[in-house]
Enzyme design. Structure first.
Site, PDB file in Angstrom:
ATOM      1  N   TYR A 160      -9.679   6.018 -17.042  1.00 22.02           N
ATOM      2  CA  TYR A 160      -8.304   5.794 -17.229  1.00 22.02           C
ATOM      3  C   TYR A 160      -7.340   7.112 -17.302  1.00 22.02           C
ATOM      4  O   TYR A 160      -6.459   7.408 -16.353  1.00 22.02           O
ATOM      5  CB  TYR A 160      -7.756   4.943 -18.284  1.00 22.02           C
ATOM      6  N   LYS A 164      -5.197   8.926 -14.442  1.00 21.64           N
ATOM      7  CA  LYS A 164      -3.580   9.409 -14.710  1.00 21.64           C
ATOM      8  C   LYS A 164      -3.041  10.561 -14.778  1.00 21.64           C
ATOM      9  O   LYS A 164      -1.992  11.122 -14.422  1.00 21.64           O
ATOM     10  CB  LYS A 164      -3.312   8.513 -16.031  1.00 21.64           C
TER      11      LYS A 164
HETATM   12  P1  NAD Z   1       0.302  -5.205 -16.707  1.00 19.60           P
HETATM   13  O1  NAD Z   1      -1.073  -5.579 -16.608  1.00 19.60           O
HETATM   14  O2  NAD Z   1       1.027  -5.982 -17.352  1.00 19.60           O
HETATM   15  O3  NAD Z   1       0.550  -4.801 -15.161  1.00 19.60           O
HETATM   16  C1  NAD Z   1       0.000  -4.327 -14.175  1.00 19.60           C
HETATM   17  C2  NAD Z   1       0.147  -4.961 -12.850  1.00 19.60           C
HETATM   18  O4  NAD Z   1      -0.603  -4.201 -11.878  1.00 19.60           O
HETATM   19  C3  NAD Z   1      -0.356  -6.587 -12.800  1.00 19.60           C
HETATM   20  O5  NAD Z   1       0.611  -7.364 -12.497  1.00 19.60           O
HETATM   21  C4  NAD Z   1      -1.532  -6.353 -12.073  1.00 19.60           C
HETATM   22  O6  NAD Z   1      -1.593  -7.579 -11.270  1.00 19.60           O
HETATM   23  C5  NAD Z   1      -1.143  -5.242 -11.122  1.00 19.60           C
HETATM   24  N1  NAD Z   1      -2.353  -4.820 -10.522  1.00 19.60           N
HETATM   25  C6  NAD Z   1      -3.295  -4.492 -11.110  1.00 19.60           C
HETATM   26  N2  NAD Z   1      -4.479  -4.151 -10.304  1.00 19.60           N
HETATM   27  C7  NAD Z   1      -3.794  -4.494  -9.044  1.00 19.60           C
HETATM   28  C8  NAD Z   1      -4.163  -4.066  -7.691  1.00 19.60           C
HETATM   29  N3  NAD Z   1      -5.580  -3.789  -7.348  1.00 19.60           N
HETATM   30  N4  NAD Z   1      -3.500  -4.375  -6.582  1.00 19.60           N
HETATM   31  C9  NAD Z   1      -2.071  -4.550  -6.947  1.00 19.60           C
HETATM   32  N5  NAD Z   1      -1.696  -4.857  -8.113  1.00 19.60           N
HETATM   33  C10 NAD Z   1      -2.634  -4.650  -9.217  1.00 19.60           C
HETATM   34  O7  NAD Z   1       0.077  -3.616 -17.166  1.00 19.60           O
HETATM   35  P2  NAD Z   1       1.616  -2.538 -17.702  1.00 19.60           P
HETATM   36  O8  NAD Z   1       1.056  -2.580 -19.197  1.00 19.60           O
HETATM   37  O9  NAD Z   1       2.572  -3.136 -17.316  1.00 19.60           O
HETATM   38  O10 NAD Z   1       1.115  -1.518 -16.777  1.00 19.60           O
HETATM   39  C11 NAD Z   1       1.895  -0.932 -15.591  1.00 19.60           C
HETATM   40  C12 NAD Z   1       1.376   0.528 -15.563  1.00 19.60           C
HETATM   41  O11 NAD Z   1       2.009   1.213 -16.833  1.00 19.60           O
HETATM   42  C13 NAD Z   1       0.138   0.679 -15.325  1.00 19.60           C
HETATM   43  O12 NAD Z   1      -0.064   1.799 -14.282  1.00 19.60           O
HETATM   44  C14 NAD Z   1      -0.423   1.164 -16.624  1.00 19.60           C
HETATM   45  O13 NAD Z   1      -1.482   2.095 -16.472  1.00 19.60           O
HETATM   46  C15 NAD Z   1       0.728   1.850 -17.469  1.00 19.60           C
HETATM   47  N6  NAD Z   1       0.850   1.926 -18.508  1.00 19.60           N
HETATM   48  C16 NAD Z   1       0.644   0.944 -19.585  1.00 19.60           C
HETATM   49  C17 NAD Z   1       0.935   1.265 -20.772  1.00 19.60           C
HETATM   50  C18 NAD Z   1       0.935   0.098 -21.729  1.00 19.60           C
HETATM   51  O14 NAD Z   1       0.617   0.258 -23.183  1.00 19.60           O
HETATM   52  N7  NAD Z   1       1.323  -1.196 -21.446  1.00 19.60           N
HETATM   53  C19 NAD Z   1       0.905   2.605 -21.362  1.00 19.60           C
HETATM   54  C20 NAD Z   1       0.906   3.623 -20.530  1.00 19.60           C
HETATM   55  C21 NAD Z   1       0.718   3.311 -18.934  1.00 19.60           C
END
Ligand code: NAD
Length: 256
Positions: A160, A164
Protein backbone atom coordinates in the site's frame (compact mmCIF):
# COMPACT_ATOMS: atom_id res chain seq x y z
CA UNK A 1 -25.32 48.18 -2.39
CA UNK A 2 -22.41 45.71 -2.13
CA UNK A 3 -21.89 43.21 -4.99
CA UNK A 4 -21.85 39.67 -3.57
CA UNK A 5 -18.37 38.11 -3.60
CA UNK A 6 -17.94 35.28 -6.13
CA UNK A 7 -17.59 31.86 -4.53
CA UNK A 8 -14.09 30.59 -5.44
CA UNK A 9 -15.27 27.01 -4.81
CA UNK A 10 -18.04 27.27 -7.40
CA UNK A 11 -17.80 24.36 -9.88
CA UNK A 12 -20.72 25.34 -12.11
CA UNK A 13 -20.24 24.31 -15.77
CA UNK A 14 -17.44 21.92 -14.83
CA UNK A 15 -17.41 18.14 -15.21
CA UNK A 16 -15.27 15.75 -13.17
CA UNK A 17 -14.58 12.05 -13.32
CA UNK A 18 -14.47 10.55 -9.81
CA UNK A 19 -13.26 6.99 -9.20
CA UNK A 20 -14.15 5.04 -6.10
CA UNK A 21 -17.39 7.01 -6.16
CA UNK A 22 -19.55 4.24 -4.68
CA UNK A 23 -18.08 4.57 -1.19
CA UNK A 24 -16.20 6.62 1.37
CA UNK A 25 -13.98 9.44 0.15
CA UNK A 26 -14.90 9.08 -3.55
CA UNK A 27 -18.60 9.21 -2.74
CA UNK A 28 -18.19 12.25 -0.47
CA UNK A 29 -16.10 13.98 -3.14
CA UNK A 30 -18.62 13.34 -5.92
CA UNK A 31 -21.42 14.55 -3.64
CA UNK A 32 -19.60 17.74 -2.69
CA UNK A 33 -18.61 18.52 -6.29
CA UNK A 34 -22.23 18.10 -7.39
CA UNK A 35 -23.37 20.36 -4.53
CA UNK A 36 -20.85 22.95 -5.77
CA UNK A 37 -22.49 22.85 -9.20
CA UNK A 38 -20.39 20.30 -11.11
CA UNK A 39 -21.56 17.39 -13.21
CA UNK A 40 -19.82 14.20 -12.16
CA UNK A 41 -19.05 10.96 -13.91
CA UNK A 42 -18.92 8.23 -11.29
CA UNK A 43 -16.65 5.18 -11.68
CA UNK A 44 -16.61 2.10 -9.46
CA UNK A 45 -17.23 -1.64 -9.35
CA UNK A 46 -20.85 -1.60 -8.18
CA UNK A 47 -23.39 -0.23 -10.67
CA UNK A 48 -26.26 -0.43 -8.17
CA UNK A 49 -24.56 1.89 -5.68
CA UNK A 50 -23.41 4.23 -8.45
CA UNK A 51 -26.89 4.44 -9.96
CA UNK A 52 -28.43 5.30 -6.58
CA UNK A 53 -25.83 7.99 -6.01
CA UNK A 54 -26.18 9.48 -9.51
CA UNK A 55 -29.95 9.75 -9.01
CA UNK A 56 -29.61 11.38 -5.59
CA UNK A 57 -27.05 14.06 -6.49
CA UNK A 58 -28.12 17.69 -6.87
CA UNK A 59 -28.15 19.15 -10.40
CA UNK A 60 -28.50 17.11 -13.57
CA UNK A 61 -26.23 15.45 -16.07
CA UNK A 62 -24.44 13.01 -13.77
CA UNK A 63 -23.59 9.59 -15.14
CA UNK A 64 -21.82 6.46 -14.04
CA UNK A 65 -19.71 3.66 -15.47
CA UNK A 66 -18.85 0.31 -13.95
CA UNK A 67 -15.17 -0.43 -14.50
CA UNK A 68 -12.65 -2.58 -12.66
CA UNK A 69 -9.66 -0.23 -12.56
CA UNK A 70 -7.32 -3.21 -12.25
CA UNK A 71 -8.05 -3.44 -15.99
CA UNK A 72 -5.57 -0.67 -16.71
CA UNK A 73 -5.53 -1.45 -20.44
CA UNK A 74 -9.25 -0.67 -20.63
CA UNK A 75 -8.96 2.82 -19.12
CA UNK A 76 -8.42 4.79 -22.35
CA UNK A 77 -11.63 3.26 -23.74
CA UNK A 78 -13.43 4.05 -20.47
CA UNK A 79 -12.40 7.72 -20.67
CA UNK A 80 -13.41 7.89 -24.35
CA UNK A 81 -16.85 6.57 -23.37
CA UNK A 82 -17.17 9.03 -20.46
CA UNK A 83 -16.39 11.93 -22.81
CA UNK A 84 -18.45 10.76 -25.78
CA UNK A 85 -21.53 10.25 -23.60
CA UNK A 86 -21.23 13.24 -21.26
CA UNK A 87 -18.83 15.81 -22.73
CA UNK A 88 -15.38 17.18 -21.97
CA UNK A 89 -13.78 16.88 -18.54
CA UNK A 90 -12.38 19.62 -16.31
CA UNK A 91 -10.66 17.16 -14.03
CA UNK A 92 -10.45 13.84 -12.28
CA UNK A 93 -10.23 12.58 -8.72
CA UNK A 94 -8.76 9.10 -8.40
CA UNK A 95 -10.10 7.95 -5.04
CA UNK A 96 -10.56 4.26 -5.84
CA UNK A 97 -8.09 2.29 -3.81
CA UNK A 98 -7.41 -1.06 -2.31
CA UNK A 99 -5.31 -2.25 0.58
CA UNK A 100 -4.14 -5.39 2.35
CA UNK A 101 -2.36 -5.43 5.68
CA UNK A 102 0.25 -8.15 5.40
CA UNK A 103 3.92 -8.42 6.29
CA UNK A 104 6.41 -8.28 3.41
CA UNK A 105 7.46 -11.89 3.98
CA UNK A 106 3.90 -13.14 3.28
CA UNK A 107 2.56 -10.90 0.56
CA UNK A 108 2.36 -12.50 -2.88
CA UNK A 109 3.43 -10.75 -6.09
CA UNK A 110 -0.09 -11.02 -7.52
CA UNK A 111 -1.44 -9.21 -4.45
CA UNK A 112 0.97 -6.29 -4.63
CA UNK A 113 0.55 -6.09 -8.42
CA UNK A 114 -3.21 -5.77 -7.98
CA UNK A 115 -2.73 -2.98 -5.40
CA UNK A 116 -0.31 -1.21 -7.73
CA UNK A 117 -2.67 -1.58 -10.69
CA UNK A 118 -5.68 -0.07 -8.93
CA UNK A 119 -3.97 2.54 -6.74
CA UNK A 120 -1.16 3.69 -9.03
CA UNK A 121 -1.19 2.48 -12.63
CA UNK A 122 -4.86 3.37 -13.02
CA UNK A 123 -4.02 6.90 -11.83
CA UNK A 124 -1.52 7.38 -14.67
CA UNK A 125 -3.77 5.66 -17.22
CA UNK A 126 -6.64 7.99 -16.27
CA UNK A 127 -4.77 11.25 -15.85
CA UNK A 128 -2.71 11.12 -19.05
CA UNK A 129 -6.01 11.50 -20.89
CA UNK A 130 -6.14 15.08 -19.62
CA UNK A 131 -3.42 15.87 -22.17
CA UNK A 132 -5.79 14.92 -25.00
CA UNK A 133 -7.83 17.71 -26.61
CA UNK A 134 -10.76 15.39 -27.18
CA UNK A 135 -10.91 14.87 -23.37
CA UNK A 136 -9.99 18.23 -21.86
CA UNK A 137 -9.72 21.69 -23.37
CA UNK A 138 -8.48 24.77 -21.62
CA UNK A 139 -7.15 23.77 -18.22
CA UNK A 140 -8.19 21.35 -15.56
CA UNK A 141 -7.20 19.66 -12.34
CA UNK A 142 -6.31 16.12 -11.30
CA UNK A 143 -6.25 14.87 -7.71
CA UNK A 144 -4.87 11.53 -6.60
CA UNK A 145 -5.85 10.31 -3.14
CA UNK A 146 -2.65 8.93 -1.63
CA UNK A 147 -2.11 8.35 2.10
CA UNK A 148 0.05 9.27 5.05
CA UNK A 149 1.35 5.72 4.56
CA UNK A 150 3.27 7.19 1.60
CA UNK A 151 5.08 9.53 3.98
CA UNK A 152 5.32 7.69 7.29
CA UNK A 153 5.21 3.98 6.53
CA UNK A 154 3.58 1.32 8.65
CA UNK A 155 4.37 -2.33 9.40
CA UNK A 156 2.19 -4.54 7.20
CA UNK A 157 1.72 -1.71 4.74
CA UNK A 158 4.54 -2.32 2.24
CA UNK A 159 2.45 -2.75 -0.90
CA UNK A 160 0.00 0.00 0.00
CA UNK A 161 2.81 2.44 0.94
CA UNK A 162 4.65 1.62 -2.28
CA UNK A 163 1.54 2.25 -4.34
CA UNK A 164 0.74 5.54 -2.64
CA UNK A 165 4.25 7.03 -2.54
CA UNK A 166 4.55 6.32 -6.28
CA UNK A 167 1.53 8.60 -6.74
CA UNK A 168 3.55 11.49 -5.29
CA UNK A 169 6.30 11.09 -7.90
CA UNK A 170 3.70 10.62 -10.62
CA UNK A 171 1.90 13.82 -9.60
CA UNK A 172 5.09 15.89 -9.60
CA UNK A 173 6.24 14.76 -13.06
CA UNK A 174 2.79 14.90 -14.62
CA UNK A 175 2.29 18.37 -13.12
CA UNK A 176 5.35 19.56 -15.05
CA UNK A 177 4.18 17.90 -18.27
CA UNK A 178 0.66 19.28 -18.10
CA UNK A 179 1.34 22.78 -16.73
CA UNK A 180 1.81 24.22 -20.25
CA UNK A 181 -1.78 23.24 -21.09
CA UNK A 182 -3.10 24.56 -17.78
CA UNK A 183 -3.79 21.18 -16.16
CA UNK A 184 -2.76 20.91 -12.50
CA UNK A 185 -1.94 17.61 -10.76
CA UNK A 186 -1.83 17.14 -6.98
CA UNK A 187 -2.15 14.50 -4.28
CA UNK A 188 -4.06 14.49 -1.03
CA UNK A 189 -2.49 12.35 1.70
CA UNK A 190 -5.18 11.52 4.28
CA UNK A 191 -4.67 10.15 7.75
CA UNK A 192 -7.15 7.53 9.01
CA UNK A 193 -10.62 8.48 7.85
CA UNK A 194 -13.86 6.75 8.90
CA UNK A 195 -15.01 4.97 5.73
CA UNK A 196 -15.84 1.37 4.84
CA UNK A 197 -12.09 0.81 4.19
CA UNK A 198 -11.39 2.05 7.72
CA UNK A 199 -14.14 -0.22 9.09
CA UNK A 200 -12.48 -3.24 7.49
CA UNK A 201 -9.14 -2.31 9.11
CA UNK A 202 -10.78 -1.60 12.44
CA UNK A 203 -12.29 -5.09 12.56
CA UNK A 204 -8.71 -6.44 12.85
CA UNK A 205 -7.94 -4.30 15.94
CA UNK A 206 -8.82 -4.75 19.58
CA UNK A 207 -9.99 -1.72 21.60
CA UNK A 208 -6.45 -0.87 22.78
CA UNK A 209 -5.09 -0.96 19.21
CA UNK A 210 -7.92 1.23 18.00
CA UNK A 211 -7.27 3.78 20.75
CA UNK A 212 -3.55 3.74 19.97
CA UNK A 213 -4.21 4.48 16.28
CA UNK A 214 -6.66 7.23 17.17
CA UNK A 215 -4.13 8.76 19.58
CA UNK A 216 -1.75 9.20 16.62
CA UNK A 217 -4.23 11.78 15.30
CA UNK A 218 -4.25 14.84 17.60
CA UNK A 219 -7.60 15.86 16.06
CA UNK A 220 -9.01 12.30 16.14
CA UNK A 221 -10.03 10.25 13.12
CA UNK A 222 -11.21 12.11 10.03
CA UNK A 223 -14.43 11.90 8.05
CA UNK A 224 -14.72 11.36 4.29
CA UNK A 225 -16.00 14.94 3.97
CA UNK A 226 -12.71 16.29 5.35
CA UNK A 227 -10.93 14.86 2.31
CA UNK A 228 -13.70 15.92 -0.08
CA UNK A 229 -13.27 19.51 1.14
CA UNK A 230 -9.55 19.35 0.34
CA UNK A 231 -10.29 17.91 -3.12
CA UNK A 232 -12.75 20.72 -3.85
CA UNK A 233 -10.18 23.28 -2.69
CA UNK A 234 -7.60 21.81 -5.09
CA UNK A 235 -9.81 21.55 -8.19
CA UNK A 236 -11.62 24.87 -7.76
CA UNK A 237 -10.24 28.38 -8.34
CA UNK A 238 -8.91 28.25 -4.76
CA UNK A 239 -6.23 25.85 -6.04
CA UNK A 240 -5.40 27.60 -9.28
CA UNK A 241 -1.71 28.22 -8.36
CA UNK A 242 -1.15 24.80 -6.78
CA UNK A 243 0.39 21.96 -8.75
CA UNK A 244 2.79 19.08 -8.21
CA UNK A 245 2.27 19.00 -4.47
CA UNK A 246 0.93 16.78 -1.70
CA UNK A 247 -1.73 18.22 0.59
CA UNK A 248 -1.58 16.35 3.89
CA UNK A 249 -5.00 16.13 5.57
CA UNK A 250 -4.36 13.99 8.62
CA UNK A 251 -5.66 15.53 11.85
CA UNK A 252 -2.05 16.18 12.87
CA UNK A 253 -0.72 12.61 12.40
CA UNK A 254 2.50 13.82 10.76
CA UNK A 255 2.94 16.90 12.96
CA UNK A 256 5.16 15.08 15.45
P1 NAD B 1 -13.65 2.69 0.48
O1 NAD B 1 -13.31 1.26 0.52
O2 NAD B 1 -14.77 3.22 1.27
O3 NAD B 1 -13.85 3.16 -1.02
C1 NAD B 1 -12.97 2.76 -2.04
C2 NAD B 1 -13.77 2.59 -3.30
O4 NAD B 1 -12.86 2.19 -4.33
C3 NAD B 1 -14.85 1.51 -3.19
O5 NAD B 1 -16.10 2.00 -3.62
C4 NAD B 1 -14.34 0.41 -4.09
O6 NAD B 1 -15.36 -0.33 -4.73
C5 NAD B 1 -13.51 1.21 -5.11
N1 NAD B 1 -12.57 0.32 -5.75
C6 NAD B 1 -11.69 -0.52 -5.15
N2 NAD B 1 -11.07 -1.27 -6.07
C7 NAD B 1 -11.57 -0.90 -7.27
C8 NAD B 1 -11.33 -1.32 -8.60
N3 NAD B 1 -10.48 -2.32 -8.88
N4 NAD B 1 -12.01 -0.72 -9.60
C9 NAD B 1 -12.90 0.27 -9.34
N5 NAD B 1 -13.17 0.70 -8.10
C10 NAD B 1 -12.51 0.13 -7.08
O7 NAD B 1 -12.28 3.43 0.89
P2 NAD B 1 -11.97 4.95 1.23
O8 NAD B 1 -11.47 4.96 2.60
O9 NAD B 1 -13.03 5.86 0.79
O10 NAD B 1 -10.69 5.13 0.30
C11 NAD B 1 -10.65 6.05 -0.77
C12 NAD B 1 -9.18 6.34 -1.06
O11 NAD B 1 -8.60 6.98 0.07
C13 NAD B 1 -8.36 5.09 -1.34
O12 NAD B 1 -7.47 5.35 -2.39
C14 NAD B 1 -7.62 4.88 -0.03
O13 NAD B 1 -6.41 4.20 -0.24
C15 NAD B 1 -7.41 6.32 0.41
N6 NAD B 1 -7.17 6.48 1.83
C16 NAD B 1 -8.11 6.09 2.74
C17 NAD B 1 -7.83 6.27 4.10
C18 NAD B 1 -8.82 5.89 5.17
O14 NAD B 1 -8.42 5.89 6.36
N7 NAD B 1 -10.06 5.57 4.86
C19 NAD B 1 -6.64 6.85 4.49
C20 NAD B 1 -5.72 7.24 3.53
C21 NAD B 1 -6.01 7.06 2.20
Amino acid sequence: MNTPLPNPLDLTDCRYLVTGAASGIGRATASLFAALGARVSLIDLDGGLLGELADSLPGGGHDYHVHDLADVDGIDALVRKVVSEGGLLHGMVHAAGTQVVMPARDIKPETWRHILAVNTEAALALARNMARKRVCQGGGSVVFISSIMALAGGAGSVAYSMSKSALHGLARSLALELAPIGVRVNCIAPGFVRTPMFDRLERGWDAAQRDAVEALHPLGFGEAEDIAHAAAFLVAATGRWITGTVLVVDGGYLAK
